[in-house]
Design a protein around this motif. Structure first.
Motif, PDB file in Angstrom:
ATOM      1  N   GLN A 299       0.807  -1.218   0.000  1.00  0.00           N
ATOM      2  CA  GLN A 299       0.000   0.000   0.000  1.00  0.00           C
ATOM      3  C   GLN A 299       0.844   1.273   0.000  1.00  0.00           C
ATOM      4  O   GLN A 299       0.296   2.375  -0.048  1.00  0.00           O
ATOM      5  N   ASP A 300       2.156   1.139   0.050  1.00  0.00           N
ATOM      6  CA  ASP A 300       3.053   2.292   0.028  1.00  0.00           C
ATOM      7  C   ASP A 300       3.244   2.739  -1.422  1.00  0.00           C
ATOM      8  O   ASP A 300       3.960   2.102  -2.186  1.00  0.00           O
ATOM      9  N   GLY A 301       2.629   3.849  -1.789  1.00  0.00           N
ATOM     10  CA  GLY A 301       2.712   4.337  -3.165  1.00  0.00           C
ATOM     11  C   GLY A 301       3.768   5.394  -3.381  1.00  0.00           C
ATOM     12  O   GLY A 301       3.728   6.106  -4.398  1.00  0.00           O
ATOM     13  N   GLY A 302       4.725   5.517  -2.468  1.00  0.00           N
ATOM     14  CA  GLY A 302       5.760   6.531  -2.601  1.00  0.00           C
ATOM     15  C   GLY A 302       6.626   6.327  -3.835  1.00  0.00           C
ATOM     16  O   GLY A 302       6.868   5.203  -4.264  1.00  0.00           O
ATOM     17  N   ARG A 303       7.097   7.433  -4.395  1.00  0.00           N
ATOM     18  CA  ARG A 303       7.959   7.385  -5.579  1.00  0.00           C
ATOM     19  C   ARG A 303       9.425   7.408  -5.145  1.00  0.00           C
ATOM     20  O   ARG A 303       9.975   8.465  -4.850  1.00  0.00           O
ATOM     21  N   TYR A 304      10.027   6.249  -5.102  1.00  0.00           N
ATOM     22  CA  TYR A 304      11.392   6.114  -4.623  1.00  0.00           C
ATOM     23  C   TYR A 304      12.382   6.260  -5.781  1.00  0.00           C
ATOM     24  O   TYR A 304      12.058   5.971  -6.930  1.00  0.00           O
ATOM     25  N   VAL A 305      13.604   6.691  -5.430  1.00  0.00           N
ATOM     26  CA  VAL A 305      14.639   6.907  -6.439  1.00  0.00           C
ATOM     27  C   VAL A 305      15.829   5.986  -6.159  1.00  0.00           C
ATOM     28  O   VAL A 305      16.047   4.992  -6.847  1.00  0.00           O
ATOM     29  N   SER A 306      16.605   6.296  -5.133  1.00  0.00           N
ATOM     30  CA  SER A 306      17.762   5.474  -4.781  1.00  0.00           C
ATOM     31  C   SER A 306      17.361   4.247  -3.968  1.00  0.00           C
ATOM     32  O   SER A 306      18.062   3.239  -3.982  1.00  0.00           O
ATOM     33  N   LEU A 307      16.266   4.338  -3.258  1.00  0.00           N
ATOM     34  CA  LEU A 307      15.811   3.259  -2.396  1.00  0.00           C
ATOM     35  C   LEU A 307      14.723   2.457  -3.101  1.00  0.00           C
ATOM     36  O   LEU A 307      13.969   3.005  -3.908  1.00  0.00           O
ATOM     37  N   PRO A 308      14.611   1.163  -2.814  1.00  0.00           N
ATOM     38  CA  PRO A 308      13.596   0.344  -3.476  1.00  0.00           C
ATOM     39  C   PRO A 308      12.184   0.730  -3.042  1.00  0.00           C
ATOM     40  O   PRO A 308      11.963   1.207  -1.922  1.00  0.00           O
ATOM     41  N   SER A 309      11.222   0.503  -3.912  1.00  0.00           N
ATOM     42  CA  SER A 309       9.834   0.860  -3.637  1.00  0.00           C
ATOM     43  C   SER A 309       9.183  -0.147  -2.697  1.00  0.00           C
ATOM     44  O   SER A 309       9.659  -1.269  -2.510  1.00  0.00           O
ATOM     45  N   GLY A 310       8.044   0.276  -2.148  1.00  0.00           N
ATOM     46  CA  GLY A 310       7.285  -0.634  -1.305  1.00  0.00           C
ATOM     47  C   GLY A 310       6.824  -1.865  -2.058  1.00  0.00           C
ATOM     48  O   GLY A 310       6.798  -2.971  -1.512  1.00  0.00           O
ATOM     49  N   ALA A 311       6.469  -1.681  -3.334  1.00  0.00           N
ATOM     50  CA  ALA A 311       6.006  -2.812  -4.144  1.00  0.00           C
ATOM     51  C   ALA A 311       7.100  -3.856  -4.319  1.00  0.00           C
ATOM     52  O   ALA A 311       6.831  -5.062  -4.272  1.00  0.00           O
ATOM     53  N   GLN A 312       8.342  -3.408  -4.518  1.00  0.00           N
ATOM     54  CA  GLN A 312       9.454  -4.353  -4.655  1.00  0.00           C
ATOM     55  C   GLN A 312       9.638  -5.183  -3.390  1.00  0.00           C
ATOM     56  O   GLN A 312       9.801  -6.407  -3.437  1.00  0.00           O
ATOM     57  N   ILE A 313       9.631  -4.502  -2.250  1.00  0.00           N
ATOM     58  CA  ILE A 313       9.829  -5.208  -0.980  1.00  0.00           C
ATOM     59  C   ILE A 313       8.660  -6.145  -0.708  1.00  0.00           C
ATOM     60  O   ILE A 313       8.843  -7.283  -0.262  1.00  0.00           O
TER      61      ILE A 313
END
Length: 573
Positions: A299-313
């Motif tokens: 449910q984390d929809g943040g737009r990550y750049v250097s760090l992996p996204s919530g969807a990946q984790i």
């Protein structure tokens, strides 16, 4: 049952900046351990008074009753202005200024704070002040929530979830700053005697205030206004932004870093070395926490750049669930260690560290024994009488990594760390872009220790360290590090601060996420981190619920058994 001598992870594995940046909020992080303390001790927090006009100008007073003492939280709010208003610490215009104080808030201290707080750097806090704080309203959300409540309905849930906060913290200053009480002066019985709990209480009450304020203003706008529903309210946290100052923090506080990471590693080792059979109820708890974390990251929809996204984790945690089942039925003497080792090296470091944070929940009492509960002696004193050969041996034995770390070549080692002249804001940049007389704030550990090693090799046996320093006084800080930190393998990040290609955000995340407990920490420009404090945490009227301490990694309404309605009876408190 635990293994007598649990095996800790080697520092060469986790002190790399990429791995440090992956370490996650956990039950030892300040925000989480603080909420657990409030719930365990059944703290009582009341809004004693609220005197705010329709423009948002006025004062709020909260009283905090703990088993050990009473504290007061006073906030001065004002109509938002776009002049000199910024989410960074360098701003000079805020929507809210306040103070956290020991004892009852008498009129004299309230008025002194009202006068002094706007001065900031030239202001002085009255006696008994623990924290000064500042915050701004969310320009994307605050007015939407106010207007919705005034119109008699709940705000848009999707919009609330996207922003995540009504107010953003722009400064939590304590530990002697502006005349606040030095943390080393806190009594052992003080309710905020653990590191950063004072700042966490201030941030927690910012969150309470943000809800109280928006509901009060909505009520002023309309007699038909409604209060926020528990479901919507629980999706609100406090926003926070941090940047390069935390990189310097991570190098300037080696004793603290050793205590934080060392305590985490000791707690993790105890859990990993537990002997479990397939029928142990711990496995059901593990699966439940994995399921919660999977949904939370999804449910984390943040737009990550250097760090992996919530969807990946989230995706990788689904695979971890299958590995957990395999470990459960493996017949291994230490199946949790088998699980952790199967994840490391196969999946993202963030996934591995999320698993570790979950594992710490499986033995709460054992984990909590590693919580830092008092100030740490952070002195770095030089023993000038010690022989140089002992210094050299300690350097080679404990800091061999600094002698071997690949460093950027001269043409790529141009990063300078400094503070801007106008705002004292920490910055870094190419040496060619800063004045020649700029003071570099960074202690270049690997290069300075190599310089010390060369100087020590040049000294004859039996030479005292003091003699070496008389010849090379600029090596004093390097000597102090070797003599005081030789037995502290988790005290210094293993990286090159001069490297043009350094990604600072990893160390910012180490402090914000792992240490302070922020989550959904979205990165920008490889150096800025924006996240949420107390995302999903219980509000003050929920602190008496025993299970409220189990608040993280869970969607709204999955933890506290409270009624959820669209409209609830209005209440100022």
């Amino acid at each position: 049952m635990s293994i007598a001598t649990p095996s800790l992870r080697p520092p060469e594995q986790i002190m790399h900046p990429r791995w440090l940046g992956a370490m996650q909020p956990n039950r030892l992080s300040a925000a989480r351990s603080f909420v657990a303390k409030m719930v365990r001790e059944k703290w009582q927090i009341r809004l004693e008074s609220i005197d705010i006009d329709t423009r948002g100008n006025g004062t709020l007073l909260y009283r905090i009753q703990t088993p050990a003492a009473v504290m007061s939280f006073v906030a001065f709010t004002c109509e938002p202005s776009s002049v000199n208003r910024t989410s960074r610490i360098i701003g000079s215009s805020w929507d809210m200024l306040g103070t956290l104080m020991d004892g009852e808030a008498d009129a004299d201290r309230i008025e002194q704070n009202r006068r002094e707080l706007p001065k900031l750097y030239s202001g002085r806090a009255p006696e008994g002040t623990l924290v000064w704080f500042r915050a701004n309203q969310s320009v994307r959300l605050f007015e939407h929530v106010r207007e919705s409540l005034a119109a008699g309905h709940q705000p848009d849930a999707g919009r609330v979830a996207e922003v995540g906060y009504l107010m953003r913290n722009t400064g939590l200053d304590g530990n002697g700053t502006f005349g606040t009480r030095d943390f080393r002066d806190y009594e052992e019985t003080h309710p905020l005697a653990a590191p950063y709990h004072a700042q966490m209480l201030a941030a927690y009450l910012m969150r309470e205030l943000s809800v109280d304020l928006v509901q009060h203003l909505a009520r002023l706008d309309s007699a038909d206004a409604v209060a926020l529903s528990p479901a919507i309210r629980r999706t609100l946290a406090i926003g926070n932004g941090s940047a390069l100052g935390l990189v310097l923090f991570s190098f300037n506080r080696p004793h603290l870093l050793q205590a934080l990471i060392g305590g985490h590693e000791a707690a993790l080792a105890e859990v990993l070395d537990r002997a479990l059979d397939a029928g142990d109820p711990v496995w059901e708890r593990l699966e439940s926490l994995l399921n919660r974390s999977i949904l939370y990251r999804q449910q984390d929809g943040g737009r990550y750049v250097s760090l992996p996204s919530g969807a990946q984790i989230s995706t990788e945690l689904r695979a971890v669930k299958r590995l957990a089942q395999a470990a459960r039925h493996s017949g291994a003497a230490r199946p949790l260690r088998l699980l952790a080792e199967s994840v490391r090296g196969t999946y993202l470091p963030e996934t591995a560290e999320t698993l570790h944070a979950i594992l710490l929940e499986l033995d709460p009492e054992a984990t909590d024994r590693h919580q830092i509960s008092a100030a740490i002696d952070e002195s770095l004193l030089v023993d000038a009488t010690a022989p140089v050969e002992a210094l050299r041996a300690a350097l080679e034995d404990s800091f061999g990594w600094a002698l071997e770390l690949p460093l950027a070549p001269v043409e790529e080692a141009n990063r300078v760390w400094y503070k801007s002249r106008d705002s004292e804001e920490p910055r870094c940049g190419p040496a060619s872009e800063v004045p020649e007389d700029t003071h570099d704030l960074a202690f270049d550990v690997p290069r300075e220790l190599r310089r010390l090693h060369a100087a020590a090799l040049a000294q004859p046996a039996g030479t005292a360290v003091g003699t070496l320093l008389l010849a090379e006084p600029t090596l004093e800080q390097a000597v102090a590090h070797v003599q005081n930190l030789a037995n502290s393998p988790y005290s210094i990040p293993r990286l090159d601060l001069r490297d043009d290609d350094l990604v600072p955000v990893h160390l910012v995340h180490l402090l914000n996420g792992f240490t302070f407990g922020l989550d959904k920490t979205v990165d920008r420009l490889e150096r800025i981190l924006r996240g949420l404090i107390f995302d999903g945490a219980p509000f003050r009227d929920e602190l008496s619920i025993e299970q409220a301490a189990d608040w993280y990694w869970a969607p709204a309404n999955d933890i506290f058994e409270l009624p959820v309605v669209d409209v609830i009876e209005w209440s100022e408190n």
